[in-house]
Enzyme design. Structure first.
Site, PDB file in Angstrom:
ATOM      1  N   THR A 138       0.843  -1.200   0.000  1.00 41.87           N
ATOM      2  CA  THR A 138       0.000   0.000   0.000  1.00 41.87           C
ATOM      3  C   THR A 138       0.878   1.250   0.000  1.00 41.87           C
ATOM      4  O   THR A 138       2.076   1.157  -0.292  1.00 41.87           O
ATOM      5  CB  THR A 138      -0.985  -0.044   1.191  1.00 41.87           C
ATOM      6  OG1 THR A 138      -1.952   0.998   1.033  1.00 41.87           O
ATOM      7  CG2 THR A 138      -0.280   0.121   2.532  1.00 41.87           C
ATOM      8  N   ASN A 139       0.319   2.410   0.275  1.00 40.77           N
ATOM      9  CA  ASN A 139       1.090   3.654   0.310  1.00 40.77           C
ATOM     10  C   ASN A 139       0.590   4.549   1.443  1.00 40.77           C
ATOM     11  O   ASN A 139      -0.332   4.180   2.163  1.00 40.77           O
ATOM     12  CB  ASN A 139       1.010   4.357  -1.048  1.00 40.77           C
ATOM     13  CG  ASN A 139      -0.422   4.700  -1.411  1.00 40.77           C
ATOM     14  OD1 ASN A 139      -1.083   5.479  -0.727  1.00 40.77           O
ATOM     15  ND2 ASN A 139      -0.934   4.065  -2.468  1.00 40.77           N
ATOM     16  N   ARG A 140       1.175   5.723   1.581  1.00 39.96           N
ATOM     17  CA  ARG A 140       0.933   6.597   2.737  1.00 39.96           C
ATOM     18  C   ARG A 140      -0.298   7.491   2.628  1.00 39.96           C
ATOM     19  O   ARG A 140      -0.500   8.366   3.467  1.00 39.96           O
ATOM     20  CB  ARG A 140       2.151   7.498   2.954  1.00 39.96           C
ATOM     21  CG  ARG A 140       3.372   6.767   3.425  1.00 39.96           C
ATOM     22  CD  ARG A 140       4.503   7.768   3.643  1.00 39.96           C
ATOM     23  NE  ARG A 140       5.741   7.072   3.950  1.00 39.96           N
ATOM     24  CZ  ARG A 140       6.064   6.629   5.165  1.00 39.96           C
ATOM     25  NH1 ARG A 140       5.251   6.842   6.180  1.00 39.96           N
ATOM     26  NH2 ARG A 140       7.210   6.004   5.358  1.00 39.96           N
ATOM     27  N   SER A 141      -1.109   7.322   1.599  1.00 37.22           N
ATOM     28  CA  SER A 141      -2.280   8.194   1.467  1.00 37.22           C
ATOM     29  C   SER A 141      -3.221   8.022   2.658  1.00 37.22           C
ATOM     30  O   SER A 141      -3.552   6.904   3.047  1.00 37.22           O
ATOM     31  CB  SER A 141      -3.026   7.858   0.170  1.00 37.22           C
ATOM     32  OG  SER A 141      -4.284   8.494   0.168  1.00 37.22           O
TER      33      SER A 141
END
Ligand code: C5P
Length: 222
Positions: A29-32
């Site tokens: 996933t990512n930091r959004s």
């Protein structure tokens, strides 16, 4: 009270990260945080729009008077967005969609002794480019999170993805961007640009909704 500048318009927005599973317990996933997208959804709803929010996994309560469709993977987000896109007037792609997903999802937890295995990745569909490619294309607004050469990359994306507007912000700095409550934006459209100074995401969302309404009305005169 604010002017109901988006009254009568159907607005579809995606927000948050996507989650791409590797096995039953792991994902990429990512930091959004989804904060910017949720703030825009609320600002548009307050401006009178009929808002549908397709949301990746975030820690934000479901806002009042907004239809929320929860998804996890980019493929699920693609399906949910494409299911609605043909009947919206405006599409805002504020989600941080994972560009790649593991080619195979393992049925069983991957074991340590296999940890030197290389994870094979395969490309996810580009959701916003697909919306912008529809025969009855809505007004399409993208986001671009950049660490360098913001103006260049943002205007390239504006043209290559056939967008009507792109809101670019710096990431990886001390203030603003991913997971912060604040942000600054440089917005580009064909033939123009506007800078929005660092402020809280709620106020920024109202400013952005105002600009989108203005440009939407220019493109779709009553
Ligand atoms: O190319 P990049 O991912 O930086 O473009 C960002 C914009 O494209 C955002 O609006 C994002 O929501 C959208 N996007 C998408 N589907 C993807 C990748 C990005 O809709 N697979």
């Amino acid at each position: 009270t604010r002017p109901q500048s988006m009254r009568g318009l159907k607005l579809l927005i995606s927000a948050g990260p996507t989650r791409e599973p590797l096995d039953p317990v792991r994902y990429i996933t990512n930091r959004s945080s989804g904060k910017m997208g949720y703030a825009i959804a609320e600002a548009a709803q307050q401006a009178g729009a009929d808002v549908t929010l397709v949301s990746g996994p975030v820690n934000i309560p479901v806002p009042d008077n907004i239809h929320v469709v929860k998804v996890e993977t980019a493929q699920q987000m693609f399906d949910a967005v494409m299911n609605q896109a043909h009947r919206c007037d405006i599409y805002i792609g504020a989600a941080a969609v994972a560009d790649y997903r593991p080619a195979q999802i393992q049925d069983h937890k991957i074991k340590k002794q296999h940890a030197d295995n290389i994870i094979e990745l395969t490309q996810n569909p580009d959701i916003i480019a697909s919306v912008a490619g529809l025969p009855k294309k809505p007004f399409v607004v993208g986001f671009a999170a950049e660490t360098d050469d913001l103006a260049n990359y943002a205007s390239q994306k504006l043209h290559s993805k056939n967008l009507d507007m792109i809101a670019a912000n710096w990431v990886g700095q001390s203030e603003g961007g991913f997971d912060s409550d604040h942000n600054a934006l440089q917005v580009f459209w064909p033939g123009g640009s506007q800078h929005f100074a660092m402020t809280d995401k709620q106020y920024l969302a109202h400013q952005l909704v105002k600009l989108i309404t203005e440009k939407f009305n220019e493109k779709n005169p009553a």
